[in-house]
Write an enzyme that holds these catalytic residues in place. Structure first.
Site, PDB file in Angstrom:
ATOM      1  N   GLU A 102     -12.019   3.062   8.179  1.00 12.37           N
ATOM      2  CA  GLU A 102     -12.332   3.951   7.128  1.00 12.37           C
ATOM      3  C   GLU A 102     -13.949   3.889   6.816  1.00 12.37           C
ATOM      4  O   GLU A 102     -14.538   4.969   6.757  1.00 12.37           O
ATOM      5  CB  GLU A 102     -11.341   4.346   5.994  1.00 12.37           C
ATOM      6  CG  GLU A 102     -10.050   5.090   6.421  1.00 12.37           C
ATOM      7  CD  GLU A 102      -9.040   4.148   6.401  1.00 12.37           C
ATOM      8  OE1 GLU A 102      -9.297   2.742   6.510  1.00 12.37           O
ATOM      9  OE2 GLU A 102      -7.857   4.381   6.637  1.00 12.37           O
TER      10      GLU A 102
ATOM     11  N   PHE B  94       3.432   4.942  -4.360  1.00  7.29           N
ATOM     12  CA  PHE B  94       2.976   4.157  -2.937  1.00  7.29           C
ATOM     13  C   PHE B  94       1.775   4.634  -2.515  1.00  7.29           C
ATOM     14  O   PHE B  94       1.525   5.934  -2.165  1.00  7.29           O
ATOM     15  CB  PHE B  94       3.973   4.435  -1.756  1.00  7.29           C
ATOM     16  CG  PHE B  94       3.579   3.553  -0.492  1.00  7.29           C
ATOM     17  CD1 PHE B  94       3.465   2.136  -0.296  1.00  7.29           C
ATOM     18  CD2 PHE B  94       3.398   4.350   0.676  1.00  7.29           C
ATOM     19  CE1 PHE B  94       3.297   1.776   0.626  1.00  7.29           C
ATOM     20  CE2 PHE B  94       3.117   3.876   1.672  1.00  7.29           C
ATOM     21  CZ  PHE B  94       2.844   2.442   1.911  1.00  7.29           C
ATOM     22  N   GLN B  95       0.669   3.798  -2.094  1.00  6.80           N
ATOM     23  CA  GLN B  95      -0.445   4.231  -1.878  1.00  6.80           C
ATOM     24  C   GLN B  95      -1.164   5.014  -2.695  1.00  6.80           C
ATOM     25  O   GLN B  95      -2.130   5.983  -2.237  1.00  6.80           O
ATOM     26  CB  GLN B  95      -0.639   4.698  -0.378  1.00  6.80           C
ATOM     27  CG  GLN B  95       0.075   3.606   0.656  1.00  6.80           C
ATOM     28  CD  GLN B  95      -0.298   3.915   2.120  1.00  6.80           C
ATOM     29  OE1 GLN B  95      -0.238   5.292   2.460  1.00  6.80           O
ATOM     30  NE2 GLN B  95      -0.632   3.024   2.877  1.00  6.80           N
TER      31      GLN B  95
ATOM     32  N   LYS C 245      -0.857  15.645  -1.584  1.00  5.34           N
ATOM     33  CA  LYS C 245      -0.249  16.218  -0.401  1.00  5.34           C
ATOM     34  C   LYS C 245       0.512  17.568  -0.738  1.00  5.34           C
ATOM     35  O   LYS C 245       0.604  18.245   0.163  1.00  5.34           O
ATOM     36  CB  LYS C 245       0.861  15.032  -0.162  1.00  5.34           C
ATOM     37  CG  LYS C 245       1.629  15.214   1.279  1.00  5.34           C
ATOM     38  CD  LYS C 245       2.815  14.127   1.214  1.00  5.34           C
ATOM     39  CE  LYS C 245       3.514  14.234   2.395  1.00  5.34           C
ATOM     40  NZ  LYS C 245       3.075  13.880   3.608  1.00  5.34           N
TER      41      LYS C 245
END
Lengths: 566, 163
Positions: free
Chosen positions: A50, A112-113, A162
């Site tokens: 990235e 998570f993440q 998301k």
């Protein structure tokens, strides 16, 4: 028609005229990638890291003047973009970074993440947005692009959870956007411009000091026109290279730590310094207390915070550099007699400068056997196309490129100035090549920096991006080694790379082509072969290992205390 | 020199963090800070006290204005504003000192808002100099706890900040 947030994002990019994005998929951006799968209008390039994707978007932005776009997933994807964002921020490069985020209900739960990427990037973005409702998405995207490209440009981060990508709403893109709290001053104040011209025309020893702002404002033409009209000497910063053609007699080339003797002497002796889109960085000014001690300073900049931050300014002009220069040209043209008298009056000053030029031109000792890096740069200029785009990493090779390449057009040198990011050159070249498939793109690197993003060889080959990678290999972290030689008694602590890498084999492993030159008389042929090859190429030059970048103003010294030979 | 600055900002997520991290990131001082929404609920008002010479203050002003969410910056140091601050003070008050505390409270037109056999809690408002003065007098009697809001400020005259 109702669309989900992921699709709306892509529609917004299309509305902004984005045709190329760099990005890396992951859990919290998988919905965006699902929409991309059937999106014909946007070309997506997959880098191998990235950070490289962010530099590529930056390279595209610098080469074209458009807003670069990069997509990364939440957590590590987002943190990997940080160096690229900071690089763009320091050099005022317009960019929009889209990061996935964990679903809104999970934010703050150490999911998570999950990382607080808004918090992490707050000091190195121009602005950032967390989208909490899909209904706000289109407006936020409009704002993000508006903020990124206007005023003093910069990176803007949009953090997109998301669930917002999945949620649906009607898509409507705002035609215009008005922000009550953000109204950059674009037009230069007419009275200040009048005063500036009158001050300037009364001076005897003027110098124009030009930074990257002139290029960002697309003002190279106006700058050249004004300087030609007044027939004045011009020096540029590293980021300003190309704003004024370096092959003109009035060019003093680059100033500062590794600038020319004559540019730095002119800065030390001038009575009228006109700063155009430059910010008086410490690498430019040297010791502040002795910087341009005799000069009245006019400072033109779109960002008021740049003015009087480091040095006193006698006449500030806040505004878009192009707008101000156009008005300055008009104002000067309105006083032809004064301009003629001014040109007459500065003749002694210009001959003084010519004296400095003759006394200490930029030079190096040619060697019949060992390859001198400066010679490689000169040959590259000679053998490459006139509109070639050059990118660099950071260090000795960067300074040799700045000194010896001779830049004549804006947006032809892409380099990390403010942050000084090693690993920038290769991915930035990738971005420039994606924007201009037909132009020659060369990245000039050292053997240190090129290893920081060498994995992007794969991206070049996969996407048919024929970037020419030049490695000036001295098996050292050369700039630090140079400092250790000069200031640390040759104690080369951790600057020798020791392991010699076979870059020809490395190119081969990626499916690219590799060439190597070990002697001076092989340089020309290697460059010819490398540039003639259709695809991505590595050209490795085994250079004089302990060659130094000179002249040099030691850190903390005055500009007129240059080390010329060491 | 001490400056009291009002910063009118968009009442949005993360704005306070932007302002405070600007100060810490650039090495500017914040001596006190208070923030709350205004009569226009889309706008919040941050009042802060800072220090520095003229050049630093100019940078603070410009850097604040450069933040995208900042609508207006007002520096009240030129005397164009009225400043008020509130302090809550818990002071030891036993035996003979109880009367002395009461006298001081009375003179400063402060208020006792909580009382025990061994202490008074005092509420006092005023210009920062007045707060400093009452604290000077109370300190020898035994300050147990002190909470100050930091000043808020408003411009003099009939006009609001929008003009």
């Amino acid at each position: 028609m109702k669309m989900n947030g992921a699709r709306i994002l892509l529609e917004c990019l299309k509305k902004e005229g984005v045709d190329t994005v760099f990005g890396y998929p992951g859990g919290t951006v998988i919905n965006i990638y699902d929409e991309l799968f059937s999106c014909k209008e946007i070309r997506h390039i997959l880098p191998r890291h990235e950070q490289a994707g962010t530099h590529a978007a930056d390279g595209l932005a610098r080469a074209t003047g458009k807003v670069g776009v990069v997509i990364a997933t939440s957590g590590p994807g987002a943190t990997n973009t940080v160096t690229g964002i900071a690089t763009a921020y320091m050099d005022s490069i317009p960019m929009v970074i889209i990061t996935g985020q964990v679903p809104t209900p999970l934010i703050g739960n150490d999911a998570f993440q999950e990382v607080d990427i808004i918090g992490i990037t707050r000091p190195c973005t121009k602005h950032s947005f967390l989208v909490r409702d899909v209904k706000e998405l289109a407006t936020i995207m409009k704002k993000a692009f508006h903020i990124a490209r206007t005023g003093r440009p910069g990176p803007v981060l949009v953090d997109l959870p998301k669930d917002v990508q999945i949620a649906q709403t009607e898509f409507k893109y705002p035609e215009t956007i008005e922000l009550r709290s953000y109204k950059p001053t674009v037009e230069g104040h007419p009275k200040q411009i009048e005063r500036a011209i009158s001050m300037l025309l009364a001076s005897k020893k003027p110098v124009f000091y030009v930074g990257g702002g002139a290029i960002l404002a697309e003002a190279a033409g106006e700058l050249t026109a004004l300087c030609d009209l007044l027939d004045v000497p011009v020096t540029t910063t590293l980021l300003g290279l190309g704003a004024y053609p370096e092959d003109r007699p009035n060019s003093l080339r680059m100033l500062g730590m590794h600038g020319t003797y004559y540019a730095n002497m002119a800065m030390s002796d001038t009575d009228m310094l006109v700063a155009v889109g430059a910010r008086f960085d410490d690498r430019v000014t040297g010791k502040l207390s002795t910087f341009a001690p005799h000069a009245k300073i006019i400072h033109i900049d779109v960002d008021p915070t740049s003015i009087k931050k480091n040095v006193r300014v006698d006449l500030p002009i806040v505004g878009d550099v192009k707008d101000v220069l156009v008005k300055m040209i008009k104002e000067a043209q309105a006083h032809p007699d004064k301009v003629a008298a001014f040109k007459e009056a500065i003749i002694p000053w210009k001959s003084e400068i010519e004296g400095w030029k003759a006394k200490h031109p930029l030079t190096y000792k040619h060697a019949a056997s060992t390859i001198k890096p400066q010679y490689v740069i000169e040959k590259l200029r000679e053998l490459s196309e006139p509109d070639v785009i050059v990118t660099t990493d950071v260090g000795q090779h960067q300074m040799w490129t700045a000194q010896f390449f001779t830049f004549t057009k804006p947006r032809t040198l892409l380099t990390s100035g403010g942050l000084g990011t090693m690993g920038y050159g290769l991915p930035a070249a990738m971005g420039a090549q994606a924007a201009f498939p037909e132009r020659q793109v060369i990245t000039i690197c050292g053997d240190g920096g090129v290893q920081m993003n060498i994995q992007e060889m794969a991206t070049l080959v996969q996407n048919g991006l024929p970037v020419k990678i030049v490695i000036l290999n001295n098996n050292f972290l050369g700039m630090v080694r140079q400092w250790q030689e000069l200031f640390f008694d040759k104690r080369y602590s951790q600057t020798c790379m020791e392991l010699p890498i076979d870059y020809v084999k490395l190119a081969d492993a990626f499916g690219a082509k590799g060439y190597r030159a070990t002697k001076t008389d092989e340089v020309e042929e290697t460059i010819k072969q490398g540039l003639a090859h259709d695809g991505p190429v590595i050209m490795e030059f085994m250079i004089a290992r302990e060659e130094k970048v000179l002249p040099m103003v030691p850190a903390g010294a005055s500009l007129n205390e240059m080390v010329l030979n060491a | 020199m001490k400056h009291t600055i009002s910063v009118l900002v968009e009442n949005e997520f993360g704005v306070l963090a932007r302002v405070s991290s600007l100060f810490s990131g650039r090495g500017f001082n914040i001596d006190s800070l208070s923030v709350a929404p205004t009569n226009d609920e889309t706008i919040s008002r941050i009042t802060l006290e800072t220090r520095g010479d003229e050049q630093i203050l100019e940078q603070i002003n410009k850097q604040l204005n450069k933040l995208i969410d900042v609508i207006k910056v007002i520096d009240f140091t030129d005397g164009s504003g009225i400043e008020r601050e509130l302090a809550l003070v818990k002071v030891t008050a036993e035996d003979e000192s109880r009367a002395e505390v009461l006298r001081i409270v009375d003179i400063f037109r402060a208020k006792i808002i909580d009382v025990t056999a061994r202490s008074y809690t005092i509420e006092t408002t005023g210009a920062p100099a007045k707060i400093n003065a009452i604290l000077e007098l109370l300190r020898p009697l035994g300050l147990k706890e002190l909470v100050r809001t930091g000043p808020v400020a408003i411009g003099r005259g009939s006009k609001g900040w929008k003009g």
